[in-house]
Design an enzyme around this catalytic site. Structure first.
Site, PDB file in Angstrom:
ATOM      1  N   SER A  22       0.506  -1.118   0.038  1.00  8.17           N
ATOM      2  CA  SER A  22       0.297   0.155   0.139  1.00  8.17           C
ATOM      3  C   SER A  22       0.584   1.044  -0.421  1.00  8.17           C
ATOM      4  CB  SER A  22      -0.882   0.187   1.024  1.00  8.17           C
ATOM      5  OG  SER A  22      -1.005   0.956   1.364  1.00  8.17           O
ATOM      6  N   TYR A  63      -1.841  -0.550  10.514  1.00  7.28           N
ATOM      7  CA  TYR A  63      -1.635  -1.428   9.383  1.00  7.28           C
ATOM      8  C   TYR A  63      -0.918  -0.520   7.795  1.00  7.28           C
ATOM      9  CZ  TYR A  63      -3.661  -1.139   4.692  1.00  7.28           C
ATOM     10  OH  TYR A  63      -3.576  -1.724   3.650  1.00  7.28           O
ATOM     11  N   LYS A 111       2.091  -2.741   6.880  1.00  7.52           N
ATOM     12  CA  LYS A 111       2.589  -2.393   4.967  1.00  7.52           C
ATOM     13  C   LYS A 111       3.836  -2.143   4.561  1.00  7.52           C
ATOM     14  CE  LYS A 111      -1.893  -4.283   3.703  1.00  7.52           C
ATOM     15  NZ  LYS A 111      -1.622  -4.824   2.344  1.00  7.52           N
TER      16      LYS A 111
END
Ligand SMILES: NC(=O)c1ccc[n+]([C@@H]2O[C@H](COP(=O)([O-])OP(=O)(O)OC[C@H]3O[C@@H](n4cnc5c(N)ncnc54)[C@H](OP(=O)(O)O)[C@@H]3O)[C@@H](O)[C@H]2O)c1
Length: 257
Positions: free
Chosen positions: A147, A160, A164
């Site tokens: 991401s 998160y 990533k």
């Protein structure tokens, strides 16, 4: 080199998180290029619908449910692929979770564990199992869906984003050590994409008003706009490409207007 650079006829491809969103769009595209796609996620019923729809469009798909946070499920998934097909040519690590949205300092440690378990350990274990199977078959390609948040942390999405960033480094580490096995490993970094995963942002008019001006193309992506980047990286068109990241973000990382 073949002139049909994007032809995947005869290849076996595993796409995780393929019951909807970016994974589903990717599975459909790879199947359209001739691959037999093995699609995975937690819910068999949802996968069966996608597999039936791919078959109805003339493609080949096998649906196998597997929870990416459970090591036994991932070993079973890869064991089934080995037993049924005897090989694996392509792995698209795509299934991920983002259970916490809030200030980083308030993150519940259970959320930290869950995010790291699914987003890092799940990708790692599948990469390890897949690369060995690919080695036996003479090579293959792994594409990790990371991401833009792995490069520039998303606000209120700290753990998160950290997971990533780890996926980006994992991509380089596997590329380095699996290159001699003819296994190429690359990552795609999507920007904001219109899926259930991002709905907390995309369905919130206020938040969206703040985000869209930061995207030079002025809009979010559709899942079908991310899938072609995955196809490129797992096809013969990328035969000399390994250890790289391909950003598909409407220019977000280039800087807003
Ligand atoms: N959407 C965005 O804006 C965006 C931006 C950058 C990166 N990404 C990345 O793109 C990838 C796909 O996201 P998406 O936006 O397409 O999301 P999505 O539409 O919500 O799809 C997520 C898929 O993953 C599966 N999944 C979720 N948790 C799982 C688990 N524990 N084990 C196995 N499967 C699981 C889901 O199926 P079940 O729920 O049935 O298991 C579903 O098939 C993710 O890696 C995400 O981080 C998305």
């Amino acid at each position: 080199m073949s002139t049909k650079l994007f032809d995947l006829s005869g290849r076996i491809a595993l796409v995780t998180g393929a019951s909807r969103g970016i994974g589903e769009a990717t599975a459909r595209l790879l199947a359209g290029q001739g691959a037999h796609v093995v699609i995975a996620s937690r819910k068999q019923e949802e996968l069966d619908k996608v597999a039936a729809s791919i078959a109805a469009a003339g493609g080949q798909a096998t649906a196998i449910a597997a929870h990416q946070g459970e090591s036994a499920a991932l070993k079973h998934l890869m064991g089934e692929i080995s037993a049924r097909f005897g090989r694996l040519d392509i792995l698209v690590n795509n299934a991920a979770t983002n259970p916490y949205f809030g200030h980083i300092a308030d993150t519940d440690m259970g959320m930290v564990d869950k995010t790291l378990q699914v987003n890092i350990k799940g990708y790692f274990e599948l990469s390890a199992l897949a690369s060995k199977l690919m080695k036996q078959g003479g090579g293959g390609a792994i594409v990790n869906i990371a991401s833009i948040n792995g490069v520039k942390p998303g606000t209120m999405q700290g753990i998160y984003s950290i997971s990533k960033a780890a996926v980006i480094n994992m991509t380089l580490a596997f590329a380095k050590e699996c290159g001699p096995w003819k296994v190429r490993v690359n990552a795609v970094l999507p920007g904001l994409t219109d899926t259930k995963f991002a709905s907390a942002l995309t369905k919130n008019e206020q938040l969206l008003k703040g985000v869209l001006p930061q995207i030079p193309l002025g809009r979010m992506a559709q899942p079908a706009e991310i899938a072609p980047a995955v196809l490129y990286l797992c096809s013969d068109a990328a035969s000399y490409v390994t250890g790289t990241t391909l950003t598909v973000d409407g220019g977000f990382l280039a800087g807003g207007i």
